[in-house]
Design a protein around this motif. Structure first.
Motif, PDB file in Angstrom:
ATOM      1  N   PRO A  35       0.795  -1.224   0.000  1.00 54.13           N
ATOM      2  CA  PRO A  35       0.000   0.000   0.000  1.00 54.13           C
ATOM      3  C   PRO A  35       0.834   1.284   0.000  1.00 54.13           C
ATOM      4  CG  PRO A  35      -0.029  -0.992   2.172  1.00 54.13           C
ATOM      5  CD  PRO A  35       0.666  -1.953   1.249  1.00 54.13           C
ATOM      6  N   THR A  36       2.088   1.191   0.407  1.00 52.63           N
ATOM      7  CA  THR A  36       2.910   2.394   0.465  1.00 52.63           C
ATOM      8  C   THR A  36       3.513   2.748  -0.885  1.00 52.63           C
ATOM      9  OG1 THR A  36       4.899   1.166   1.070  1.00 52.63           O
ATOM     10  CG2 THR A  36       3.487   1.923   2.875  1.00 52.63           C
ATOM     11  N   GLY A  37       3.401   1.881  -1.872  1.00 54.09           N
ATOM     12  CA  GLY A  37       3.934   2.160  -3.196  1.00 54.09           C
ATOM     13  C   GLY A  37       5.434   2.324  -3.207  1.00 54.09           C
ATOM     14  N   ASP A  38       6.125   1.566  -2.383  1.00 55.08           N
ATOM     15  CA  ASP A  38       7.591   1.651  -2.260  1.00 55.08           C
ATOM     16  C   ASP A  38       8.049   3.029  -1.797  1.00 55.08           C
ATOM     17  OD1 ASP A  38       8.027  -0.993  -2.992  1.00 55.08           O
ATOM     18  OD2 ASP A  38       8.084  -0.502  -5.123  1.00 55.08           O
ATOM     19  N   GLY A  39       7.168   3.766  -1.146  1.00 59.47           N
ATOM     20  CA  GLY A  39       7.520   5.096  -0.658  1.00 59.47           C
ATOM     21  C   GLY A  39       8.234   5.029   0.684  1.00 59.47           C
ATOM     22  N   PRO A  40       8.695   6.155   1.169  1.00 49.87           N
ATOM     23  CA  PRO A  40       9.455   6.192   2.424  1.00 49.87           C
ATOM     24  C   PRO A  40       8.558   6.111   3.665  1.00 49.87           C
ATOM     25  CG  PRO A  40       9.256   8.397   1.530  1.00 49.87           C
ATOM     26  CD  PRO A  40       8.637   7.459   0.516  1.00 49.87           C
TER      27      PRO A  40
END
Length: 156
Positions: A35-40
């Motif tokens: 769910p974080t889309g490979d974000g930080p």
């Protein structure tokens, strides 16, 4: 202008907001693989972000409904107009650039939009067009509801 006098804009914006709330509730309960889309950010931040969006949209739906229903006439204008304006501004900030991105993608000037990769899949292309159009439609509907309410509630 008679097109902005009736409550139909409010009902359109209400439908848009209900769909938005339901879709984000589903995203919280069924987030998918990443769910974080490979974000930080963490999954907790993802959930908090969606809960804030759900809360804002649910309040917005109640406000929009108040502009169209008889019971809403008993509420002061200063209570309804500021959230309508804030919501409209937020959706315009998201919807208008999204529509400009759609034009870039459809014309082939930039297939991936403003910041997307040029080699996006067909599914990503159509998903981007759909999401951007959805937010632009929300901006149009909420702006219409805001203008309509502003005109109907103005003192002569």
């Amino acid at each position: 202008m008679p097109a902005f006098r009736g409550p139909r804009w409010a009902y359109g914006a209400l439908a848009w907001l209900i769909f938005f709330v339901v879709s984000h509730v589903l995203l919280v309960f069924f987030p998918g693989d990443d769910p974080t889309g490979d974000g930080p950010w963490s999954t907790r931040a993802y959930v908090i972000f969606n809960v804030v969006l759900i809360s804002m949209s649910a309040v917005g739906a109640a406000v929009v409904l108040a502009t169209a229903r008889p019971w809403g006439r008993h509420l002061p204008r200063w209570l309804l107009l500021p959230p309508l304006l804030c919501g409209s501004i937020l959706l315009v900030i998201r919807g208008v650039p999204g529509m400009a991105e759609n034009l870039l993608m459809v014309t082939g000037v930039r297939r991936g939009g403003f910041v997307g990769a040029e080699d996006i899949s067909t599914g990503e292309f159509w998903a981007g067009l759909g999401i951007n159009t959805y937010f632009f439609a929300g901006a149009v509907l909420l702006m219409g509801a805001t203008v309509s309410y502003g005109r109907r509630s103005a003192t002569p």
